[in-house]
Design a protein around this motif. Structure first.
Motif, PDB file in Angstrom:
ATOM      1  N   VAL A  20       0.817  -1.213   0.000  1.00 59.99           N
ATOM      2  CA  VAL A  20       0.000   0.000   0.000  1.00 59.99           C
ATOM      3  C   VAL A  20       0.857   1.272   0.000  1.00 59.99           C
ATOM      4  CG1 VAL A  20      -0.301   0.365   2.500  1.00 59.99           C
ATOM      5  CG2 VAL A  20      -2.183   0.889   0.934  1.00 59.99           C
ATOM      6  N   TRP A  24      -1.237   8.308  -3.331  1.00 56.77           N
ATOM      7  CA  TRP A  24      -2.632   7.998  -3.659  1.00 56.77           C
ATOM      8  C   TRP A  24      -3.434   9.272  -3.825  1.00 56.77           C
ATOM      9  CZ3 TRP A  24      -4.167   3.032  -4.449  1.00 56.77           C
ATOM     10  CH2 TRP A  24      -3.274   2.037  -4.067  1.00 56.77           C
ATOM     11  N   LEU A 100      -6.921  -2.827  -0.309  1.00 56.47           N
ATOM     12  CA  LEU A 100      -6.094  -2.613  -1.487  1.00 56.47           C
ATOM     13  C   LEU A 100      -6.423  -3.645  -2.545  1.00 56.47           C
ATOM     14  CD1 LEU A 100      -3.619  -1.233  -2.827  1.00 56.47           C
ATOM     15  CD2 LEU A 100      -2.209  -2.950  -1.672  1.00 56.47           C
ATOM     16  N   LEU A 105      -7.576   1.794  -3.862  1.00 53.10           N
ATOM     17  CA  LEU A 105      -7.611   1.620  -2.417  1.00 53.10           C
ATOM     18  C   LEU A 105      -8.979   2.079  -1.935  1.00 53.10           C
ATOM     19  CD1 LEU A 105      -5.868   0.878   0.076  1.00 53.10           C
ATOM     20  CD2 LEU A 105      -5.229   3.298   0.197  1.00 53.10           C
TER      21      LEU A 105
END
Length: 124
Positions: A20, A24, A100, A105
């Motif tokens: 992750v 993002w 995820l 996500l």
């Protein structure tokens, strides 16, 4: 020789990044969105606001550098839980979890049984 090899394997395993980790892009909330950098913070995963945008483009929000997500714990299979998430538009903190799946996500913040959800996209 076996001891050296075992030490190398253990060191390499500790250096592997969590899937992750990275940058993002959030969904738009109250007319703005952010780029969040997700990285380890101690034994947990945290997300910090790295860049902010409005319809007119990038701007310097007072929230830059502020933690948006913290205390996330990897649960396996792409699931993260036990975390907290801060919603800038309301200045409220919610219980949070993430899931995820490739370059998306699913992030949710909950109060009791009611959850708000967003899908964030990995920035490449």
């Amino acid at each position: 020789m076996k001891t050296a090899l075992a030490a190398l394997v253990l060191t390499a395993g500790g250096a592997l990044a969590d899937p992750v980790e990275g940058m993002w892009q959030t969904q738009v909330d109250d007319g703005a969105y952010a780029i969040v950098q997700i990285a380890p913070c101690g034994a947990e995963i945290c997300g910090t606001i790295a860049r902010t945008f409005r319809s007119g483009g990038e701007y310097k929000s007072d929230n830059l550098g502020r933690k948006l997500v913290w205390d996330m714990v990897a649960k396996g299979g792409g699931a993260y839980g036990n975390g907290k998430i801060w919603q800038p538009s309301t200045d409220k903190v919610y219980r949070s979890k993430m899931m995820l799946s490739g370059d998306t996500l699913a992030v949710s913040g909950c109060v009791g049984p009611i959850c708000k959800k967003q899908t964030w996209t990995r920035v490449k």
